[in-house]
Design a protein around this motif. Structure first.
Motif, PDB file in Angstrom:
ATOM      1  N   VAL A  65      22.054 -17.050 -14.575  1.00 55.03           N
ATOM      2  CA  VAL A  65      21.664 -17.137 -13.182  1.00 55.03           C
ATOM      3  C   VAL A  65      22.656 -18.062 -12.482  1.00 55.03           C
ATOM      4  CG1 VAL A  65      19.870 -17.832 -11.567  1.00 55.03           C
ATOM      5  CG2 VAL A  65      19.236 -16.769 -13.738  1.00 55.03           C
ATOM      6  N   HIS A  66      23.420 -17.485 -11.552  1.00 51.32           N
ATOM      7  CA  HIS A  66      24.351 -18.289 -10.761  1.00 51.32           C
ATOM      8  C   HIS A  66      23.552 -19.113  -9.751  1.00 51.32           C
ATOM      9  CE1 HIS A  66      28.337 -16.443 -11.818  1.00 51.32           C
ATOM     10  NE2 HIS A  66      27.501 -15.577 -12.366  1.00 51.32           N
ATOM     11  N   SER A  67      24.096 -20.241  -9.358  1.00 55.23           N
ATOM     12  CA  SER A  67      23.459 -21.150  -8.410  1.00 55.23           C
ATOM     13  C   SER A  67      22.039 -21.484  -8.872  1.00 55.23           C
ATOM     14  CB  SER A  67      23.450 -20.537  -7.011  1.00 55.23           C
ATOM     15  OG  SER A  67      23.152 -21.508  -6.048  1.00 55.23           O
ATOM     16  N   ALA A  68      21.924 -21.844 -10.144  1.00 55.20           N
ATOM     17  CA  ALA A  68      20.629 -21.999 -10.806  1.00 55.20           C
ATOM     18  C   ALA A  68      19.832 -23.214 -10.353  1.00 55.20           C
ATOM     19  CB  ALA A  68      20.833 -22.048 -12.321  1.00 55.20           C
ATOM     20  N   ALA A  69      20.413 -24.102  -9.573  1.00 54.06           N
ATOM     21  CA  ALA A  69      19.669 -25.235  -9.053  1.00 54.06           C
ATOM     22  C   ALA A  69      19.331 -25.056  -7.577  1.00 54.06           C
ATOM     23  CB  ALA A  69      20.445 -26.533  -9.257  1.00 54.06           C
ATOM     24  N   GLY A  70      19.711 -23.915  -7.011  1.00 53.06           N
ATOM     25  CA  GLY A  70      19.372 -23.601  -5.629  1.00 53.06           C
ATOM     26  C   GLY A  70      18.016 -22.918  -5.558  1.00 53.06           C
TER      27      GLY A  70
ATOM     28  N   ARG B  86       8.634 -15.558 -18.419  1.00 50.17           N
ATOM     29  CA  ARG B  86       8.434 -14.216 -18.983  1.00 50.17           C
ATOM     30  C   ARG B  86       9.073 -14.074 -20.365  1.00 50.17           C
ATOM     31  NH1 ARG B  86       4.663 -11.366 -17.426  1.00 50.17           N
ATOM     32  NH2 ARG B  86       5.758  -9.405 -17.487  1.00 50.17           N
ATOM     33  N   GLY B  87       9.570 -15.187 -20.921  1.00 50.78           N
ATOM     34  CA  GLY B  87      10.110 -15.172 -22.279  1.00 50.78           C
ATOM     35  C   GLY B  87      11.597 -14.928 -22.382  1.00 50.78           C
ATOM     36  N   GLY B  88      12.294 -14.921 -21.264  1.00 50.18           N
ATOM     37  CA  GLY B  88      13.742 -14.718 -21.284  1.00 50.18           C
ATOM     38  C   GLY B  88      14.475 -15.952 -21.781  1.00 50.18           C
ATOM     39  N   VAL B  89      15.664 -15.738 -22.301  1.00 50.27           N
ATOM     40  CA  VAL B  89      16.548 -16.844 -22.678  1.00 50.27           C
ATOM     41  C   VAL B  89      17.460 -17.056 -21.468  1.00 50.27           C
ATOM     42  CG1 VAL B  89      18.316 -17.639 -24.276  1.00 50.27           C
ATOM     43  CG2 VAL B  89      16.440 -16.212 -25.107  1.00 50.27           C
ATOM     44  N   VAL B  90      17.337 -18.196 -20.823  1.00 47.36           N
ATOM     45  CA  VAL B  90      17.980 -18.432 -19.537  1.00 47.36           C
ATOM     46  C   VAL B  90      19.258 -19.252 -19.697  1.00 47.36           C
ATOM     47  CG1 VAL B  90      17.679 -19.405 -17.226  1.00 47.36           C
ATOM     48  CG2 VAL B  90      15.728 -18.366 -18.402  1.00 47.36           C
ATOM     49  N   VAL B  91      20.312 -18.791 -19.032  1.00 44.93           N
ATOM     50  CA  VAL B  91      21.548 -19.563 -18.918  1.00 44.93           C
ATOM     51  C   VAL B  91      21.812 -19.712 -17.420  1.00 44.93           C
ATOM     52  CG1 VAL B  91      24.023 -19.647 -19.373  1.00 44.93           C
ATOM     53  CG2 VAL B  91      22.465 -18.705 -21.099  1.00 44.93           C
ATOM     54  N   GLY B  92      21.804 -20.956 -16.964  1.00 44.36           N
ATOM     55  CA  GLY B  92      22.035 -21.240 -15.559  1.00 44.36           C
ATOM     56  C   GLY B  92      23.465 -21.689 -15.317  1.00 44.36           C
ATOM     57  N   ILE B  93      23.944 -21.437 -14.119  1.00 41.28           N
ATOM     58  CA  ILE B  93      25.290 -21.844 -13.719  1.00 41.28           C
ATOM     59  C   ILE B  93      25.147 -22.658 -12.436  1.00 41.28           C
ATOM     60  CG2 ILE B  93      27.577 -21.062 -13.001  1.00 41.28           C
ATOM     61  CD1 ILE B  93      26.766 -18.372 -14.490  1.00 41.28           C
ATOM     62  N   VAL B  94      25.720 -23.853 -12.441  1.00 38.57           N
ATOM     63  CA  VAL B  94      25.666 -24.722 -11.262  1.00 38.57           C
ATOM     64  C   VAL B  94      27.069 -25.190 -10.914  1.00 38.57           C
ATOM     65  CG1 VAL B  94      23.290 -25.485 -11.707  1.00 38.57           C
ATOM     66  CG2 VAL B  94      25.194 -26.772 -12.677  1.00 38.57           C
TER      67      VAL B  94
ATOM     68  N   HIS C 126      20.781  -9.535 -18.033  1.00 39.07           N
ATOM     69  CA  HIS C 126      20.633  -9.457 -16.574  1.00 39.07           C
ATOM     70  C   HIS C 126      21.379 -10.625 -15.935  1.00 39.07           C
ATOM     71  CE1 HIS C 126      19.002  -8.379 -12.717  1.00 39.07           C
ATOM     72  NE2 HIS C 126      18.674  -9.636 -12.523  1.00 39.07           N
ATOM     73  N   ILE C 127      22.155 -10.330 -14.914  1.00 36.47           N
ATOM     74  CA  ILE C 127      22.921 -11.345 -14.198  1.00 36.47           C
ATOM     75  C   ILE C 127      22.419 -11.425 -12.766  1.00 36.47           C
ATOM     76  CG2 ILE C 127      25.211 -12.024 -13.346  1.00 36.47           C
ATOM     77  CD1 ILE C 127      26.383 -10.364 -15.699  1.00 36.47           C
ATOM     78  N   MET C 128      22.144 -12.634 -12.308  1.00 35.90           N
ATOM     79  CA  MET C 128      21.847 -12.906 -10.897  1.00 35.90           C
ATOM     80  C   MET C 128      23.091 -13.623 -10.373  1.00 35.90           C
ATOM     81  SD  MET C 128      18.636 -12.047 -10.048  1.00 35.90           S
ATOM     82  CE  MET C 128      18.299 -13.084  -8.649  1.00 35.90           C
TER      83      MET C 128
END
Length: 172
Positions: A1-6, A19-27, A109-111
């Protein structure tokens, strides 16, 4: 997820984590990583957060490493039920995004909201059958991230539009 702190990025990260996803955030900055970590790690202890580098190739390496580390940690935690060869993989195994994706360890999935040089490295890590959602288009808004909201000159805006990343579905 791009801009994961926004706003949108943090909400999307939390929704995926719940929902059980493995999350990778980008800040974009180190202090924003703390916002992500404080909100997402209690829900998804395997989540990773990457501080965006200015180099596209370095960003791709760091993103690939974070994705594999998150998947590895989640796989190791769930390997109680059965032994799996993927549970012994280590993050250093994949030297390219192509290797990572071919092994099914890429992104499902990419945001994405940055565009520009950060778009392709993310797309290179998209698993077969994965999806990409673009939101925000910060590359074109003229905001220099200090709140001044300066506008982009028309010629520069047209150039950014003409040189934007494009996806040809026939080439995927």
């Amino acid at each position: 997820v791009h801009s994961a702190a926004g706003g949108v990025g943090l909400w999307a990260s939390e929704l995926a984590a719940r929902r059980g996803g493995v999350v990778v955030g980008i800040v974009g900055q180190e202090d924003k990583k703390k916002v992500f970590d404080n909100r997402i790690l209690p829900i998804c202890p395997h989540a990773q957060c990457v501080v965006r580098s200015s180099s596209a190739s370095q960003f791709e390496r760091e993103l690939r490493q974070a994705v594999v580390q998150a998947r590895h940690a989640a796989s190791a935690a769930s390997s109680d039920s059965s032994s799996s060869s993927t549970s012994v993989l280590v993050p250093q195994l994949f030297q390219s995004s192509e290797e990572c994706v071919n092994a099914g360890w890429g992104i499902d999935h990419i945001m994405e909201c940055y565009g520009g040089k950060y778009f392709t490295p993310s797309l290179n890590l998209l698993n077969a059958g994965g999806s990409l959602a673009t939101y925000g288009s910060t590359t074109y808004n003229g905001n220099d991230n200090n709140g001044s909201g300066t506008s982009i000159p028309l010629g520069q805006l047209v150039w950014k539009y003409l040189t934007r990343p494009r996806i040809d579905p026939g080439m995927l």
